[in-house]
Design a protein around this motif. Sequence first.
Motif, PDB file in Angstrom:
ATOM      1  N   ILE A  33       0.857  -1.176   0.000  1.00 30.20           N
ATOM      2  CA  ILE A  33       0.000   0.000   0.000  1.00 30.20           C
ATOM      3  C   ILE A  33       0.896   1.229   0.000  1.00 30.20           C
ATOM      4  O   ILE A  33       1.643   1.466   0.939  1.00 30.20           O
ATOM      5  CB  ILE A  33      -0.920   0.023   1.235  1.00 30.20           C
ATOM      6  N   ALA A  34       0.825   1.969  -1.075  1.00 26.15           N
ATOM      7  CA  ALA A  34       1.616   3.203  -1.170  1.00 26.15           C
ATOM      8  C   ALA A  34       0.863   4.332  -0.468  1.00 26.15           C
ATOM      9  O   ALA A  34      -0.354   4.316  -0.370  1.00 26.15           O
ATOM     10  CB  ALA A  34       1.847   3.559  -2.626  1.00 26.15           C
ATOM     11  N   GLY A  35       1.594   5.312   0.006  1.00 32.27           N
ATOM     12  CA  GLY A  35       0.974   6.450   0.687  1.00 32.27           C
ATOM     13  C   GLY A  35       0.067   7.265  -0.219  1.00 32.27           C
ATOM     14  O   GLY A  35      -0.789   7.997   0.249  1.00 32.27           O
ATOM     15  N   CYS A  36       0.248   7.126  -1.523  1.00 36.29           N
ATOM     16  CA  CYS A  36      -0.561   7.910  -2.458  1.00 36.29           C
ATOM     17  C   CYS A  36      -1.634   7.050  -3.139  1.00 36.29           C
ATOM     18  O   CYS A  36      -2.145   7.408  -4.184  1.00 36.29           O
ATOM     19  CB  CYS A  36       0.328   8.573  -3.507  1.00 36.29           C
ATOM     20  N   ASP A  37      -1.964   5.921  -2.557  1.00 34.09           N
ATOM     21  CA  ASP A  37      -2.972   5.028  -3.117  1.00 34.09           C
ATOM     22  C   ASP A  37      -4.357   5.615  -2.849  1.00 34.09           C
ATOM     23  O   ASP A  37      -4.895   5.514  -1.750  1.00 34.09           O
ATOM     24  CB  ASP A  37      -2.840   3.642  -2.493  1.00 34.09           C
ATOM     25  N   ASN A  41      -6.937   5.099   0.365  1.00 30.51           N
ATOM     26  CA  ASN A  41      -7.229   6.278   1.182  1.00 30.51           C
ATOM     27  C   ASN A  41      -8.727   6.574   1.204  1.00 30.51           C
ATOM     28  O   ASN A  41      -9.270   6.999   2.225  1.00 30.51           O
ATOM     29  CB  ASN A  41      -6.454   7.488   0.679  1.00 30.51           C
ATOM     30  N   HIS A  42      -9.402   6.328   0.086  1.00 36.57           N
ATOM     31  CA  HIS A  42     -10.854   6.514   0.034  1.00 36.57           C
ATOM     32  C   HIS A  42     -11.546   5.531   0.982  1.00 36.57           C
ATOM     33  O   HIS A  42     -12.490   5.908   1.695  1.00 36.57           O
ATOM     34  CB  HIS A  42     -11.369   6.334  -1.400  1.00 36.57           C
ATOM     35  N   LEU A  43     -11.098   4.287   1.013  1.00 37.11           N
ATOM     36  CA  LEU A  43     -11.666   3.306   1.938  1.00 37.11           C
ATOM     37  C   LEU A  43     -11.473   3.751   3.389  1.00 37.11           C
ATOM     38  O   LEU A  43     -12.397   3.637   4.208  1.00 37.11           O
ATOM     39  CB  LEU A  43     -11.022   1.935   1.727  1.00 37.11           C
ATOM     40  N   LEU A  44     -10.285   4.259   3.704  1.00 38.44           N
ATOM     41  CA  LEU A  44     -10.026   4.745   5.063  1.00 38.44           C
ATOM     42  C   LEU A  44     -10.931   5.921   5.409  1.00 38.44           C
ATOM     43  O   LEU A  44     -11.442   6.015   6.535  1.00 38.44           O
ATOM     44  CB  LEU A  44      -8.558   5.140   5.224  1.00 38.44           C
TER      45      LEU A  44
END
Length: 72
Positions: A33-37, A41-44
């Motif tokens: 998981i990249a920090g810019c994924d 990030n939307h799921l989080l």
Amino acid sequence: MDDYSECLDIALQELRLAQSALRRDIAEYPTPIAGCDEQFNHLLDQRERVRNALEALDTRHFVPTPRKLSTE
């Protein structure tokens, strides 16, 4: 049962289902998981929104009432 109570129960049930689905999606998300994924990030973000909504529905709110009834 009050009309709104049934609606609140349905909302809680739907939010819990959404929370479970998000947990599953996050757990099954492919690594690394990249920090810019953006999708992850939307799921989080969605998980946080659901958590906040559940918390808001579970929180009792203080509603001040007048000490004397008025005719107005």
